[in-house]
Write a protein that holds these residues in place. Structure first.
Motif, mmCIF file in Angstrom:
data_model
loop_
_atom_site.group_PDB
_atom_site.id
_atom_site.type_symbol
_atom_site.label_atom_id
_atom_site.label_comp_id
_atom_site.label_asym_id
_atom_site.label_seq_id
_atom_site.Cartn_x
_atom_site.Cartn_y
_atom_site.Cartn_z
ATOM 1 N N ARG A 57 9.572 -18.323 -11.661
ATOM 2 C CA ARG A 57 9.212 -18.296 -13.081
ATOM 3 C C ARG A 57 10.437 -18.450 -13.976
ATOM 4 N NH1 ARG A 57 6.896 -14.695 -15.864
ATOM 5 N NH2 ARG A 57 5.395 -16.102 -16.862
ATOM 6 N N THR A 58 11.599 -17.985 -13.532
ATOM 7 C CA THR A 58 12.809 -18.051 -14.356
ATOM 8 C C THR A 58 13.868 -18.972 -13.773
ATOM 9 O OG1 THR A 58 13.809 -16.176 -13.191
ATOM 10 C CG2 THR A 58 12.446 -15.670 -15.137
ATOM 11 N N MET A 59 13.753 -19.317 -12.500
ATOM 12 C CA MET A 59 14.760 -20.062 -11.747
ATOM 13 C C MET A 59 16.076 -19.298 -11.670
ATOM 14 S SD MET A 59 12.901 -22.436 -10.722
ATOM 15 C CE MET A 59 14.132 -23.306 -9.766
ATOM 16 N N ALA A 60 16.014 -17.993 -11.875
ATOM 17 C CA ALA A 60 17.180 -17.121 -11.733
ATOM 18 C C ALA A 60 17.195 -16.545 -10.319
ATOM 19 C CB ALA A 60 17.123 -15.996 -12.766
ATOM 20 N N PRO A 61 18.351 -16.084 -9.847
ATOM 21 C CA PRO A 61 18.411 -15.478 -8.520
ATOM 22 C C PRO A 61 17.455 -14.298 -8.380
ATOM 23 C CG PRO A 61 20.623 -15.975 -9.280
ATOM 24 C CD PRO A 61 19.702 -16.239 -10.439
ATOM 25 N N ASP A 62 16.750 -14.280 -7.263
ATOM 26 C CA ASP A 62 15.917 -13.129 -6.931
ATOM 27 C C ASP A 62 16.837 -11.954 -6.615
ATOM 28 O OD1 ASP A 62 13.288 -11.901 -5.827
ATOM 29 O OD2 ASP A 62 14.731 -11.697 -4.180
ATOM 30 N N PRO A 63 16.630 -10.776 -7.237
ATOM 31 C CA PRO A 63 17.582 -9.653 -7.058
ATOM 32 C C PRO A 63 17.797 -9.266 -5.601
ATOM 33 C CG PRO A 63 16.112 -9.217 -8.904
ATOM 34 C CD PRO A 63 15.590 -10.452 -8.246
ATOM 35 N N ALA A 64 16.727 -9.209 -4.816
ATOM 36 C CA ALA A 64 16.891 -8.810 -3.415
ATOM 37 C C ALA A 64 17.694 -9.858 -2.647
ATOM 38 C CB ALA A 64 15.524 -8.612 -2.768
ATOM 39 N N SER A 65 17.425 -11.125 -2.913
ATOM 40 C CA SER A 65 18.165 -12.183 -2.237
ATOM 41 C C SER A 65 19.624 -12.191 -2.676
ATOM 42 C CB SER A 65 17.521 -13.539 -2.523
ATOM 43 O OG SER A 65 18.204 -14.567 -1.854
ATOM 44 N N LEU A 66 19.876 -11.923 -3.955
ATOM 45 C CA LEU A 66 21.253 -11.859 -4.454
ATOM 46 C C LEU A 66 22.036 -10.776 -3.718
ATOM 47 C CD1 LEU A 66 23.314 -12.806 -6.665
ATOM 48 C CD2 LEU A 66 22.435 -10.925 -8.071
ATOM 49 N N ASP A 67 21.442 -9.597 -3.579
ATOM 50 C CA ASP A 67 22.127 -8.503 -2.876
ATOM 51 C C ASP A 67 22.385 -8.852 -1.422
ATOM 52 O OD1 ASP A 67 22.179 -6.972 -5.156
ATOM 53 O OD2 ASP A 67 20.398 -5.797 -4.643
ATOM 54 N N ARG A 68 21.439 -9.549 -0.803
ATOM 55 C CA ARG A 68 21.576 -9.885 0.615
ATOM 56 C C ARG A 68 22.626 -10.976 0.823
ATOM 57 N NH1 ARG A 68 16.566 -10.503 1.386
ATOM 58 N NH2 ARG A 68 16.436 -12.772 1.093
ATOM 59 N N ALA A 69 22.705 -11.920 -0.109
ATOM 60 C CA ALA A 69 23.580 -13.082 0.072
ATOM 61 C C ALA A 69 25.036 -12.780 -0.200
ATOM 62 C CB ALA A 69 23.109 -14.225 -0.835
ATOM 63 N N ILE A 70 25.317 -11.776 -1.009
ATOM 64 C CA ILE A 70 26.696 -11.504 -1.428
ATOM 65 C C ILE A 70 27.236 -10.308 -0.663
ATOM 66 C CG2 ILE A 70 28.151 -10.830 -3.382
ATOM 67 C CD1 ILE A 70 26.243 -12.417 -5.156
ATOM 68 N N GLY A 71 28.291 -10.577 0.111
ATOM 69 C CA GLY A 71 28.871 -9.534 0.947
ATOM 70 C C GLY A 71 30.382 -9.634 1.008
ATOM 71 N N PRO A 72 30.998 -8.960 1.970
ATOM 72 C CA PRO A 72 32.461 -8.916 2.040
ATOM 73 C C PRO A 72 33.125 -10.263 2.301
ATOM 74 C CG PRO A 72 31.448 -7.896 3.976
ATOM 75 C CD PRO A 72 30.357 -8.119 2.992
ATOM 76 N N ARG A 73 32.380 -11.253 2.857
ATOM 77 C CA ARG A 73 32.975 -12.554 3.126
ATOM 78 C C ARG A 73 32.772 -13.530 1.963
ATOM 79 N NH1 ARG A 73 34.251 -13.723 8.369
ATOM 80 N NH2 ARG A 73 33.706 -15.921 8.089
ATOM 81 N N THR A 74 32.048 -13.077 0.922
ATOM 82 C CA THR A 74 31.785 -13.954 -0.221
ATOM 83 C C THR A 74 33.044 -14.115 -1.059
ATOM 84 O OG1 THR A 74 29.499 -13.148 -0.312
ATOM 85 C CG2 THR A 74 30.327 -14.339 -2.234
#
Length: 415
Positions: free
Chosen positions: A102-119
């Motif tokens: 609906r917004t084409m913005a990052p899904d919050p759960a996916s954002l948290d999962r995708a961003i980690g110590p290797r990002t």
């Protein structure tokens, strides 16, 4: 037949570009580039870097950062294929961030999962003319110490230079963008030292061939004529008579760099005529054109709600939204394209975007929402030349078309 897109450039601009190709030598390139960069950044923090394209700037940035191999780049799951290819070329790992349709913005759960110590880098695309709220992404950036890049290629407005806290904001002026100069890009880089590094790398590149740019101007002089209603109708008739797939022909006509030559083609400095035309387009650009486009997009979405409320519109809740394009979701896009063609409207699935694959080591990061949406995505023609009667006719033509009745679109709610 109403064409799928009209180029946001006047005949006078194309003629100016052809004149610049004859009179502006590459010896003037450095002066033009500095003038354009100084004007773009004005009194904002950071510095500007003018490039051949956003992809060129993205490649420059990854060269300048010198990230360790295997570092992760978290990306909006819907982007152009070359952006992913460039990440992989540098030995980095693209990680998709699934999107809220609906917004084409990052899904919050996916954002948290995708961003980690290797990002090490996060790149977020503002899609379809809408703009993403970057505050949650900025917080994620600060948590892991990455840098945030915003891809504003589809979200240009005069005076908008990107979020002030983004590390890099990228604007494209390629052939189908607002204020197009048939090429060129501007990056706002918050760190002056990083900006200097990018300029130094770019200074080692050969300069784009002015002759090739001249041929590009001539090509789009013809394409602009063909994009008129009469011209486009004649083009389709001619293609059908000759057995040519006009959809494929049109997609190839605005295609970017060949895949096997991608990196070599990206690594060029913009030629002086391109910089001269880009300066003219940006410094003289009126907000009236964007206001008209925004109004047409809003009106079309309103009419879709009235005549075919079953149709879902990705990005409908993004604010602000210029409606650079108006996408819809169709259960069977090919049937929808044929239905619209019979009603006199050229629509397309396009082939310029892709869904970022999840890393082989982490298949659970599959961007399910984005992939499901992408399979049903269709772009409608919508631009200021289309009056209200025309938009009503297109909306009525979509009455027999349905959006997929699956969980993704139930989560989207009403259009």
């Amino acid at each position: 037949m109403w064409s799928r897109k009209r180029f946001d450039i006047d005949y006078s601009d194309l003629i100016y570009g052809l004149g610049a190709a004859l009179t502006v030598g590459n010896s003037q390139g450095q002066g033009l580039q500095k003038e354009l960069e100084d004007w773009w950044i004005s009194d904002l923090t950071g510095e500007a870097v003018a490039c051949l394209s956003v992809r060129s700037g993205w490649d420059l940035l990854l060269q300048g950062l010198q990230l360790p191999p295997g570092s992760e780049v978290a990306m909006s799951a819907l982007t152009i294929p070359d952006m992913v290819s460039i990440v992989r070329h540098h030995g980095l790992v693209p990680v998709p961030i699934d999107l809220d349709p609906r917004t084409m913005a990052p899904d919050p759960a996916s954002l948290d999962r995708a961003i980690g110590p290797r990002t090490r880098v996060i790149i977020i695309a503002h899609l379809f003319g809408g703009r993403v709220d970057l505050e949650p992404i900025l917080a994620a950036r600060d948590r892991v110490g990455a840098i945030l890049v915003e891809d504003c290629a589809q979200a240009f407005t005069p005076g908008f230079r990107g979020h002030p806290d983004a590390d890099v904001s990228c604007f494209s002026f390629g052939s189908i963008k607002f204020a197009t100069a048939l090429g060129g890009a501007l990056l706002r880089v918050r760190d002056p030292q990083l900006a200097d590094c990018l300029r130094q790398i770019q200074s080692t590149y050969p300069v784009q061939d002015s002759g090739n740019y001249t041929l590009r101007l001539l090509k789009y002089l013809g394409l602009k004529t063909l994009s008129s209603r009469a011209g486009f109708t004649a083009l389709i008739w001619g293609c059908r008579q000759l057995g040519i797939d006009y959809d494929r022909l049109l997609n190839q006509s605005v295609k970017g760099f060949p895949k096997d030559e991608l990196i070599w083609r990206l690594r060029h400095q913009p030629c002086a005529p391109l910089l001269a035309l880009l300066r003219r387009r940006l410094q003289g650009y009126s907000e009236k054109r964007l206001a008209e486009q925004t109004h047409r997009g809003q009106r079309l979405i309103q009419l879709l709600g009235e005549y075919c409320p079953q149709i879902r519109v990705p990005g409908v809740a993004a604010m602000p939204n210029l409606h650079w394009v108006v996408p819809i979701l169709a259960e069977d896009p090919e049937i929808a394209i044929a239905t619209l063609a019979n009603a006199g409207f050229d629509s397309t699935q396009g082939n310029s975007m892709t869904v970022v694959e999840s890393p082989e080591t982490d298949p659970e990061w599959e961007p399910r929402n984005t992939r499901e949406m992408f399979e049903h995505l269709l772009y409608l023609p919508c631009y200021p030349a289309m009056d209200d009667t025309t938009l009503v006719s297109m909306a009525q033509g979509l009455r027999p078309i349905s959006s997929p009745s699956v969980s993704l679109f139930l989560r989207m709610g009403s259009p």
